[in-house]
Design a protein around this motif. Structure first.
Motif, PDB file in Angstrom:
ATOM      1  N   GLN A  14       0.551  -1.329   0.130  1.00  0.00           N
ATOM      2  CA  GLN A  14       0.402  -0.423  -0.183  1.00  0.00           C
ATOM      3  C   GLN A  14       0.781   0.986   0.208  1.00  0.00           C
ATOM      4  O   GLN A  14       1.841   1.502   1.052  1.00  0.00           O
ATOM      5  CB  GLN A  14      -0.835  -0.327   1.061  1.00  0.00           C
ATOM      6  CG  GLN A  14      -2.009  -0.884   1.424  1.00  0.00           C
ATOM      7  CD  GLN A  14      -3.025  -1.187   2.545  1.00  0.00           C
ATOM      8  OE1 GLN A  14      -2.310  -1.165   3.220  1.00  0.00           O
ATOM      9  NE2 GLN A  14      -4.512  -1.040   2.007  1.00  0.00           N
ATOM     10  N   ASP A  15      -0.469   2.446  -0.247  1.00  0.00           N
ATOM     11  CA  ASP A  15       0.998   3.610  -0.375  1.00  0.00           C
ATOM     12  C   ASP A  15       0.782   4.737   0.600  1.00  0.00           C
ATOM     13  O   ASP A  15      -0.370   4.794   0.426  1.00  0.00           O
ATOM     14  CB  ASP A  15       0.223   4.411  -1.974  1.00  0.00           C
ATOM     15  CG  ASP A  15       1.532   5.111  -2.203  1.00  0.00           C
ATOM     16  OD1 ASP A  15       2.818   5.355  -2.036  1.00  0.00           O
ATOM     17  OD2 ASP A  15       0.680   5.940  -3.530  1.00  0.00           O
ATOM     18  N   LEU A  16       1.798   5.099   1.380  1.00  0.00           N
ATOM     19  CA  LEU A  16       1.520   6.380   2.336  1.00  0.00           C
ATOM     20  C   LEU A  16       1.353   7.628   1.547  1.00  0.00           C
ATOM     21  O   LEU A  16       1.178   8.904   2.113  1.00  0.00           O
ATOM     22  CB  LEU A  16       2.135   6.166   2.742  1.00  0.00           C
ATOM     23  CG  LEU A  16       2.836   4.958   3.930  1.00  0.00           C
ATOM     24  CD1 LEU A  16       4.042   5.279   4.709  1.00  0.00           C
ATOM     25  CD2 LEU A  16       1.860   5.621   4.954  1.00  0.00           C
ATOM     26  N   ASP A  17       1.259   7.628   0.248  1.00  0.00           N
ATOM     27  CA  ASP A  17       1.556   8.928  -0.339  1.00  0.00           C
ATOM     28  C   ASP A  17       0.855  10.234  -0.151  1.00  0.00           C
ATOM     29  O   ASP A  17       0.344  11.335   0.087  1.00  0.00           O
ATOM     30  CB  ASP A  17       1.170   9.145  -1.702  1.00  0.00           C
ATOM     31  CG  ASP A  17       3.292   8.305  -2.729  1.00  0.00           C
ATOM     32  OD1 ASP A  17       4.142   8.319  -1.310  1.00  0.00           O
ATOM     33  OD2 ASP A  17       2.915   8.052  -3.433  1.00  0.00           O
ATOM     34  N   GLN A  18      -0.341   9.727  -0.333  1.00  0.00           N
ATOM     35  CA  GLN A  18      -1.381  10.526   0.373  1.00  0.00           C
ATOM     36  C   GLN A  18      -2.246  11.480   1.605  1.00  0.00           C
ATOM     37  O   GLN A  18      -2.819  12.167   1.434  1.00  0.00           O
ATOM     38  CB  GLN A  18      -3.294   9.370  -0.232  1.00  0.00           C
ATOM     39  CG  GLN A  18      -3.790  10.064  -1.749  1.00  0.00           C
ATOM     40  CD  GLN A  18      -5.098   9.533  -1.659  1.00  0.00           C
ATOM     41  OE1 GLN A  18      -5.643   8.660  -1.232  1.00  0.00           O
ATOM     42  NE2 GLN A  18      -5.644   9.753  -2.649  1.00  0.00           N
ATOM     43  N   GLN A  19      -1.700  10.241   2.464  1.00  0.00           N
ATOM     44  CA  GLN A  19      -1.984  10.640   3.752  1.00  0.00           C
ATOM     45  C   GLN A  19      -0.789  11.458   3.564  1.00  0.00           C
ATOM     46  O   GLN A  19      -0.548  12.470   4.734  1.00  0.00           O
ATOM     47  CB  GLN A  19      -1.289   9.449   5.014  1.00  0.00           C
ATOM     48  CG  GLN A  19      -2.490   8.446   4.862  1.00  0.00           C
ATOM     49  CD  GLN A  19      -2.297   7.391   5.699  1.00  0.00           C
ATOM     50  OE1 GLN A  19      -1.930   7.800   6.971  1.00  0.00           O
ATOM     51  NE2 GLN A  19      -2.451   6.199   5.142  1.00  0.00           N
ATOM     52  N   LEU A  20       0.822  11.485   3.758  1.00  0.00           N
ATOM     53  CA  LEU A  20       1.293  12.783   3.974  1.00  0.00           C
ATOM     54  C   LEU A  20       1.395  13.289   3.063  1.00  0.00           C
ATOM     55  O   LEU A  20       2.209  14.199   3.621  1.00  0.00           O
ATOM     56  CB  LEU A  20       2.996  11.717   2.870  1.00  0.00           C
ATOM     57  CG  LEU A  20       3.494  10.538   3.711  1.00  0.00           C
ATOM     58  CD1 LEU A  20       4.754   9.607   3.634  1.00  0.00           C
ATOM     59  CD2 LEU A  20       3.330  10.687   5.578  1.00  0.00           C
ATOM     60  N   ALA A  21       0.598  13.585   1.921  1.00  0.00           N
ATOM     61  CA  ALA A  21       0.511  14.959   1.396  1.00  0.00           C
ATOM     62  C   ALA A  21      -0.365  14.938   2.489  1.00  0.00           C
ATOM     63  O   ALA A  21      -0.680  16.581   2.575  1.00  0.00           O
ATOM     64  CB  ALA A  21       0.188  15.206  -0.247  1.00  0.00           C
ATOM     65  N   LYS A  22      -1.678  14.934   2.489  1.00  0.00           N
ATOM     66  CA  LYS A  22      -2.651  15.766   3.333  1.00  0.00           C
ATOM     67  C   LYS A  22      -2.206  16.352   4.704  1.00  0.00           C
ATOM     68  O   LYS A  22      -2.414  17.084   5.458  1.00  0.00           O
ATOM     69  CB  LYS A  22      -3.766  14.798   3.995  1.00  0.00           C
ATOM     70  CG  LYS A  22      -4.752  14.426   2.579  1.00  0.00           C
ATOM     71  CD  LYS A  22      -6.003  13.919   3.187  1.00  0.00           C
ATOM     72  CE  LYS A  22      -6.901  13.338   1.783  1.00  0.00           C
ATOM     73  NZ  LYS A  22      -7.580  12.287   2.422  1.00  0.00           N
ATOM     74  N   LEU A  23      -0.183  14.944   5.416  1.00  0.00           N
ATOM     75  CA  LEU A  23      -0.741  15.714   6.418  1.00  0.00           C
ATOM     76  C   LEU A  23       0.605  16.925   6.376  1.00  0.00           C
ATOM     77  O   LEU A  23       0.478  18.568   6.915  1.00  0.00           O
ATOM     78  CB  LEU A  23       0.069  14.515   6.708  1.00  0.00           C
ATOM     79  CG  LEU A  23      -0.929  13.364   7.910  1.00  0.00           C
ATOM     80  CD1 LEU A  23      -0.089  12.770   7.795  1.00  0.00           C
ATOM     81  CD2 LEU A  23      -1.652  14.345   8.701  1.00  0.00           C
ATOM     82  N   LYS A  24       1.072  17.430   5.246  1.00  0.00           N
ATOM     83  CA  LYS A  24       1.848  18.184   4.692  1.00  0.00           C
ATOM     84  C   LYS A  24       1.337  19.630   4.756  1.00  0.00           C
ATOM     85  O   LYS A  24       1.327  20.911   5.401  1.00  0.00           O
ATOM     86  CB  LYS A  24       3.022  18.078   3.539  1.00  0.00           C
ATOM     87  CG  LYS A  24       4.053  17.066   3.602  1.00  0.00           C
ATOM     88  CD  LYS A  24       5.070  17.090   2.616  1.00  0.00           C
ATOM     89  CE  LYS A  24       5.978  15.480   2.728  1.00  0.00           C
ATOM     90  NZ  LYS A  24       6.546  15.242   1.440  1.00  0.00           N
ATOM     91  N   ALA A  25       0.123  19.145   4.094  1.00  0.00           N
ATOM     92  CA  ALA A  25      -0.494  20.160   3.508  1.00  0.00           C
ATOM     93  C   ALA A  25      -1.671  20.976   5.073  1.00  0.00           C
ATOM     94  O   ALA A  25      -1.569  21.801   4.770  1.00  0.00           O
ATOM     95  CB  ALA A  25      -2.106  20.565   2.798  1.00  0.00           C
ATOM     96  N   GLU A  26      -1.713  20.170   5.625  1.00  0.00           N
ATOM     97  CA  GLU A  26      -2.104  20.264   6.837  1.00  0.00           C
ATOM     98  C   GLU A  26      -1.256  21.245   7.945  1.00  0.00           C
ATOM     99  O   GLU A  26      -1.405  21.666   9.241  1.00  0.00           O
ATOM    100  CB  GLU A  26      -2.837  19.152   7.882  1.00  0.00           C
ATOM    101  CG  GLU A  26      -4.155  18.912   7.921  1.00  0.00           C
ATOM    102  CD  GLU A  26      -4.833  19.408   8.089  1.00  0.00           C
ATOM    103  OE1 GLU A  26      -5.279  20.914   8.929  1.00  0.00           O
ATOM    104  OE2 GLU A  26      -5.811  20.249   7.109  1.00  0.00           O
ATOM    105  N   GLY A  27       0.191  21.194   8.124  1.00  0.00           N
ATOM    106  CA  GLY A  27       1.332  21.897   8.792  1.00  0.00           C
ATOM    107  C   GLY A  27       2.496  21.466   9.380  1.00  0.00           C
ATOM    108  O   GLY A  27       2.466  21.388  10.550  1.00  0.00           O
ATOM    109  N   VAL A  61      -1.534  14.950  15.035  1.00  0.00           N
ATOM    110  CA  VAL A  61      -2.861  14.203  13.529  1.00  0.00           C
ATOM    111  C   VAL A  61      -2.319  13.237  13.020  1.00  0.00           C
ATOM    112  O   VAL A  61      -1.173  13.123  12.269  1.00  0.00           O
ATOM    113  CB  VAL A  61      -1.853  16.299  12.719  1.00  0.00           C
ATOM    114  CG1 VAL A  61      -2.618  16.161  11.160  1.00  0.00           C
ATOM    115  CG2 VAL A  61      -1.987  17.190  13.385  1.00  0.00           C
ATOM    116  N   VAL A  62      -3.328  12.296  11.899  1.00  0.00           N
ATOM    117  CA  VAL A  62      -3.813  11.818  11.618  1.00  0.00           C
ATOM    118  C   VAL A  62      -4.756  11.833  10.205  1.00  0.00           C
ATOM    119  O   VAL A  62      -5.656  12.705  10.603  1.00  0.00           O
ATOM    120  CB  VAL A  62      -4.771  10.103  11.994  1.00  0.00           C
ATOM    121  CG1 VAL A  62      -3.086   9.995  12.953  1.00  0.00           C
ATOM    122  CG2 VAL A  62      -5.625  10.485  12.652  1.00  0.00           C
ATOM    123  N   THR A  63      -4.671  11.443   9.510  1.00  0.00           N
ATOM    124  CA  THR A  63      -5.726  11.300   7.655  1.00  0.00           C
ATOM    125  C   THR A  63      -7.628  10.843   8.695  1.00  0.00           C
ATOM    126  O   THR A  63      -7.957  11.226   7.993  1.00  0.00           O
ATOM    127  CB  THR A  63      -5.038  11.545   6.889  1.00  0.00           C
ATOM    128  OG1 THR A  63      -5.141   9.825   6.940  1.00  0.00           O
ATOM    129  CG2 THR A  63      -4.104  12.184   6.838  1.00  0.00           C
TER     130      THR A  63
END
Length: 180
Positions: A14-27, A61-63
């Motif tokens: 499985q890929d973590l990219d979506q979660q990582l992008a959302k967490l980065k976008a959340e600061g 913070v978690v998605t």
């Protein structure tokens, strides 16, 4: 106050990219991630590191809530540990935080839903396997490790730790293969 992100997927495919992008976008200033089942806290070293790192006023913070865990008791224990450290937990989807009084209640309900969902998934999986076995088409899971090669490596004197490194698996998997 530091926003610390935690991302998790259950399997290495499985890929973590979506979660990582959302967490980065959340600061999130710090983001830790791992590929391991959320069925229990056992072996979730990155989560343990994050919790240990939390300071008063920090925010974990978690998605989604199921990224923290699929067991209500585990999720509530994680939230409790964060609160003991003076930190709070924020789930992005749906947006819930333990900062307010209602947050913990909502997280408890969501945790119960995640646990039920996990039970339903396991039940559907078990039923599907039983149907496939009845039809004679079930062959079991795909072997991710060449068992014969593991046994051969052990026969030539390689220890479990070396074999695990060589095949990219855990020592426990090596021990299981060798015990059969």
């Amino acid at each position: 106050m530091t926003r610390i992100g935690y991302a998790r997927v259950s399997t290495i495919d499985q890929d973590l990219d979506q979660q990582l992008a959302k967490l980065k976008a959340e600061g999130c200033a710090i983001i830790r991630s791992e590929k391991i089942s959320g069925g229990s806290r056992e072996g979730r070293n990155e989560l343990a590191t994050v919790i240990e790192f939390l300071r008063p006023g920090d925010e974990l913070v978690v998605t989604r809530l199921d990224r923290l865990g699929r067991d209500t008791r585990d999720v509530l224990n994680i939230v409790h540990e964060c609160e003991q450290r003076g930190a709070f937990v924020t789930v992005l989807d749906p947006h819930v935080t333990t900062r307010g009084d209602m947050g913990l209640m909502v997280l408890t309900v969501l945790g119960m839903v995640a646990q039920m969902e996990r039970r339903f998934i396991k039940e559907r999986q078990r039923e599907g396997i039983e149907r496939a076995k009845a039809k004679g088409v079930y062959r079991g899971g795909v072997a991710r490790i060449d068992r014969v090669a593991v046994i051969e490596a052990h026969a030539t004197g390689a220890g479990p730790a070396e074999i695990a490194r060589r095949f990219g698996c855990s020592r426990m998997q090596v021990y299981r293969i060798l015990s059969r």
